[in-house]
Design a protein around this motif. Sequence first.
Motif, PDB file in Angstrom:
ATOM      1  N   PRO A   6       9.944  39.860  15.629  1.00  6.18           N
ATOM      2  CA  PRO A   6       9.659  39.256  14.318  1.00  6.18           C
ATOM      3  C   PRO A   6       8.643  38.112  14.378  1.00  6.18           C
ATOM      4  CG  PRO A   6      11.899  38.731  15.047  1.00  6.18           C
ATOM      5  CD  PRO A   6      11.363  39.765  15.979  1.00  6.18           C
ATOM      6  N   PHE A   7       8.693  37.284  15.448  1.00  5.07           N
ATOM      7  CA  PHE A   7       7.793  36.131  15.464  1.00  5.07           C
ATOM      8  C   PHE A   7       6.338  36.565  15.590  1.00  5.07           C
ATOM      9  CE2 PHE A   7      11.099  32.851  17.045  1.00  5.07           C
ATOM     10  CZ  PHE A   7      11.775  33.023  15.859  1.00  5.07           C
TER      11      PHE A   7
ATOM     12  N   ARG B 220       5.258  37.911  12.283  1.00  4.25           N
ATOM     13  CA  ARG B 220       5.054  36.913  11.223  1.00  4.25           C
ATOM     14  C   ARG B 220       3.745  36.158  11.393  1.00  4.25           C
ATOM     15  NH1 ARG B 220      11.086  34.741  11.271  1.00  4.25           N
ATOM     16  NH2 ARG B 220      11.997  36.662  10.471  1.00  4.25           N
ATOM     17  N   ARG B 221       3.270  36.084  12.655  1.00  5.19           N
ATOM     18  CA  ARG B 221       1.985  35.402  12.841  1.00  5.19           C
ATOM     19  C   ARG B 221       0.854  36.230  12.263  1.00  5.19           C
ATOM     20  NH1 ARG B 221       4.255  34.052  17.874  1.00  5.19           N
ATOM     21  NH2 ARG B 221       5.064  31.930  17.692  1.00  5.19           N
TER      22      ARG B 221
ATOM     23  N   TYR C 218       2.446  21.310   6.705  1.00  8.47           N
ATOM     24  CA  TYR C 218       3.793  21.703   7.158  1.00  8.47           C
ATOM     25  C   TYR C 218       3.789  23.143   7.648  1.00  8.47           C
ATOM     26  CZ  TYR C 218       8.933  22.267   6.814  1.00  8.47           C
ATOM     27  OH  TYR C 218      10.265  22.480   7.065  1.00  8.47           O
ATOM     28  N   PHE C 219       3.314  24.044   6.794  1.00 10.11           N
ATOM     29  CA  PHE C 219       3.352  25.452   7.190  1.00 10.11           C
ATOM     30  C   PHE C 219       2.376  25.739   8.318  1.00 10.11           C
ATOM     31  CE2 PHE C 219       6.076  28.071   4.316  1.00 10.11           C
ATOM     32  CZ  PHE C 219       6.811  26.995   3.870  1.00 10.11           C
TER      33      PHE C 219
ATOM     34  N   ARG D 243       1.751  23.705  10.755  1.00 11.33           N
ATOM     35  CA  ARG D 243       2.420  23.290  12.000  1.00 11.33           C
ATOM     36  C   ARG D 243       3.513  24.279  12.394  1.00 11.33           C
ATOM     37  NH1 ARG D 243       4.067  17.075  12.001  1.00 11.33           N
ATOM     38  NH2 ARG D 243       4.731  17.633  14.113  1.00 11.33           N
ATOM     39  N   LEU D 244       4.223  24.826  11.396  1.00  7.54           N
ATOM     40  CA  LEU D 244       5.257  25.812  11.730  1.00  7.54           C
ATOM     41  C   LEU D 244       4.630  27.077  12.314  1.00  7.54           C
ATOM     42  CD1 LEU D 244       7.770  25.477   8.757  1.00  7.54           C
ATOM     43  CD2 LEU D 244       7.879  24.474  11.026  1.00  7.54           C
ATOM     44  N   HIS D 245       3.358  27.312  11.977  1.00  8.60           N
ATOM     45  CA  HIS D 245       2.653  28.467  12.532  1.00  8.60           C
ATOM     46  C   HIS D 245       1.857  28.080  13.768  1.00  8.60           C
ATOM     47  CE1 HIS D 245       3.197  32.124  10.251  1.00  8.60           C
ATOM     48  NE2 HIS D 245       3.301  31.411   9.147  1.00  8.60           N
TER      49      HIS D 245
ATOM     50  N   SER E 127       7.290  20.488  18.428  1.00 12.11           N
ATOM     51  CA  SER E 127       6.404  20.322  17.285  1.00 12.11           C
ATOM     52  C   SER E 127       7.035  20.938  16.032  1.00 12.11           C
ATOM     53  CB  SER E 127       5.055  20.968  17.572  1.00 12.11           C
ATOM     54  OG  SER E 127       5.168  22.362  17.532  1.00 12.11           O
ATOM     55  N   VAL E 128       7.783  22.023  16.208  1.00 13.52           N
ATOM     56  CA  VAL E 128       8.438  22.648  15.050  1.00 13.52           C
ATOM     57  C   VAL E 128       9.504  21.713  14.493  1.00 13.52           C
ATOM     58  CG1 VAL E 128       9.980  24.480  14.316  1.00 13.52           C
ATOM     59  CG2 VAL E 128       7.995  25.020  15.723  1.00 13.52           C
TER      60      VAL E 128
ATOM     61  N   GLY F 251       9.730  18.611  14.934  1.00  8.84           N
ATOM     62  CA  GLY F 251       9.044  17.439  14.411  1.00  8.84           C
ATOM     63  C   GLY F 251       8.467  17.704  13.029  1.00  8.84           C
ATOM     64  N   ALA F 252       7.870  18.879  12.836  1.00 11.24           N
ATOM     65  CA  ALA F 252       7.278  19.212  11.538  1.00 11.24           C
ATOM     66  C   ALA F 252       8.353  19.269  10.461  1.00 11.24           C
ATOM     67  CB  ALA F 252       6.545  20.545  11.630  1.00 11.24           C
ATOM     68  N   VAL F 253       9.473  19.911  10.777  1.00 11.54           N
ATOM     69  CA  VAL F 253      10.570  20.013   9.801  1.00 11.54           C
ATOM     70  C   VAL F 253      11.104  18.621   9.489  1.00 11.54           C
ATOM     71  CG1 VAL F 253      12.861  20.948   9.338  1.00 11.54           C
ATOM     72  CG2 VAL F 253      11.198  22.309  10.618  1.00 11.54           C
TER      73      VAL F 253
ATOM     74  N   ASN G  35       8.264  31.752   8.359  1.00 12.72           N
ATOM     75  CA  ASN G  35       7.474  31.221   9.459  1.00 12.72           C
ATOM     76  C   ASN G  35       8.036  31.693  10.794  1.00 12.72           C
ATOM     77  OD1 ASN G  35       5.468  29.349   8.184  1.00 12.72           O
ATOM     78  ND2 ASN G  35       7.349  28.575   7.273  1.00 12.72           N
ATOM     79  N   PRO G  36       7.175  31.842  11.792  1.00 15.73           N
ATOM     80  CA  PRO G  36       7.642  32.335  13.096  1.00 15.73           C
ATOM     81  C   PRO G  36       8.341  31.237  13.878  1.00 15.73           C
ATOM     82  CG  PRO G  36       5.298  31.899  13.193  1.00 15.73           C
ATOM     83  CD  PRO G  36       5.725  31.628  11.783  1.00 15.73           C
ATOM     84  N   VAL G  37       9.506  30.842  13.386  1.00 14.90           N
ATOM     85  CA  VAL G  37      10.205  29.695  13.948  1.00 14.90           C
ATOM     86  C   VAL G  37      11.684  30.033  14.068  1.00 14.90           C
ATOM     87  CG1 VAL G  37      10.867  27.330  13.481  1.00 14.90           C
ATOM     88  CG2 VAL G  37       8.605  28.106  12.841  1.00 14.90           C
ATOM     89  N   PRO G  38      12.307  29.723  15.232  1.00 13.91           N
ATOM     90  CA  PRO G  38      13.741  29.982  15.349  1.00 13.91           C
ATOM     91  C   PRO G  38      14.507  29.161  14.303  1.00 13.91           C
ATOM     92  CG  PRO G  38      12.805  29.487  17.492  1.00 13.91           C
ATOM     93  CD  PRO G  38      11.738  29.223  16.489  1.00 13.91           C
TER      94      PRO G  38
ATOM     95  N   LEU H  96      14.875  24.885  12.742  1.00 11.12           N
ATOM     96  CA  LEU H  96      14.833  24.386  11.361  1.00 11.12           C
ATOM     97  C   LEU H  96      16.062  23.521  11.108  1.00 11.12           C
ATOM     98  CD1 LEU H  96      13.759  27.587   9.369  1.00 11.12           C
ATOM     99  CD2 LEU H  96      12.325  25.690  10.107  1.00 11.12           C
TER     100      LEU H  96
END
Lengths: 246, 390
Positions: free
Chosen positions: A69-70, A73-74, A97-98, A100-102, B3-4, B6-8, B219-222, B226
């Motif tokens: 999935p990751f 999603r990229r 924000y988004f 950085r999440l990416h 960084s994730v 931190g961003a959240v 987002n590609p984040v565990p 979050l």
Amino acid sequence: MIEVQALAKRFGEVHAVRDVGFLAPDGQVTGLLGPNGAGKTTAMRMISGLLRPDVGSVTIEGVDVHADPFAARRLIGVLPDARGLYPRLTAREHLVYFGRLHSVDPNVMGERIARICNSLDMKGIIDRRVAGFSQGERMKVALARALIHDPPCILLDEPTNGLDVMSTRAVREMVRGLRSEGRCVIFSSHIMQEVAALCDRIVVIVGGRVIQMGSADELMAVTETASLEDAFVACILADQAMAGAA
Amino acid sequence: MKSVVGAVARVEWLSAVRDRRALLSALVFPLVGPVMIGFMFTGLARTMGSGEAPALTIRGGEHAPQLMSWLRGRGLQLHAAPTDADAQVRDGRLDVLIVIKPDFPGDFVAGEPAEIEVIADYARTSSAADVRRAQQLLRAYSGSVASFRLLARGIHPNVISPIKLSEVDLATPQKHSANLLTVVPLFVILACFIGGMQVAIDSTAGERERGSLEALLLNPVPRGQLALGKWLVTTGFSATSAVITLLLSVLSLRLAPLEELGVRGDLGVLQVVLIAMVVLPLAPLASAAQLYVATFARSFKEAQTWLSVLLFLPMIPGVIATIMPIRPSTWMFAVPALSQQLLITDALRGEFPSSAMVVIAAVSSFACAGVGVWATGRMLSRERIIFAGQ
């Protein structure tokens, strides 16, 4: 390129999606056209990987959405059905924000925000808090947020819903721009004129099934109708007749 | 991963500090406890009635001149009762009225028990101290007259007091005050829960209600990361609120007239640090529990309802402790909220709890917090939770 194969999803007793499969090539806009409740949003959610299909598979640029999935999603930017924003953040803070999440490279971020800002005409609102935004301005932020990681594939769930004429035009321009950049765009709508104006290929979904596929001309030819609207109605009626017979 | 998270955390932090409701609950609640403590102790000192020169209102004082001069000798100011004195007692303007009847001198001289009425509203707690003092004075006078009469008959007054009661109180003044001070930990523990409440709700149920959750989860984040970012900010608010409550409580105790109560209530620096060390591990736990519960809720309002119920959990040990005193045993120190209550009560009594117990309490709180964050992350992966209410 997005490849969708024989998706099915059931919620309890409700078969939201029974059989949805199609191919969305790069450099084209693929429209999912269907009446309200046809299963478009559920199909979109399975394509973006938020919902796990009971049956079927989705690959984005060859990556299986549910196996990895990751990575998938990229490769896609999604404007989901629910496109809420954070009222106390500015438009720019949403994008950062988004980004950085990416894991967007911080050195690239500023330049990319400037570019998106330019193409969506957001310069006047980029540093304002979202709380007082109009529908059109909100849509722009949500779209920009979906594009911040520069994805090759884009999924837009009814992007013009609730927008006025000017905003709708801006979204269409935007979609054409994405297509001309060679991206793969999937666009869902229940408005035929919109699909007709924008999409290279149309996938008609009724009752959770794909019942017709092709360009607007092909659809009219198959259903022996003179307009896309008539073709769409013919598809829906044919499905209802089938359901009645079954 | 850093960084994730931190961003959240950055976004939740920005959202929270720009949210008046979140700031109010984090910064206003800490004022409530200390202000209440201040009022409580000041009020208590007033009912104990030690400030002004003691006074008594007496009707018919002319019938017992000896008693009057005895009372004056004790430093009391005597006032003749106004005609409406009974009415004044009834509606609370006067605490006690002493009435000496005209037949008092006759009975007194005859050696019969002479009657003195102590008129008061015995249901009114605010006059209880004055009533008690009046009664004690009259009994003391009665005792001294009795002694003189016995002596006049050649009998030693000790004959009528075969037993002498003396109270030997082993409790240090600090232990006495500890009973009064248990409200301090209660407020600090509550602050842990209230300080981060709005942040916890806004970043979970709020996120879903405004429809931003779906985009966030794309987002590609565990999901665990979050949850971790949201938890960090909630914990920050909760811990800040707890620290402010503690410091203001200490200040409030400094200002309260505790000496007049015969109570030592000033907390030493060491005690304050100890209390902080004991309570602060509760902040991450409270935050994790609130995030988890609020993630279940379909809306902001539903989350508020559930979290108010959750608020009562940490109060249970305290309530039980006041109703039936519990004898601490080791396992209790592994139960969050209960352990904090026990440890703080010890610290307030001036006893230093063993460091092992402090560590057990902290470790168990952190462990439960970890489980809560992990479970919240798991929850965010459930389709049913993501799309709840649709």
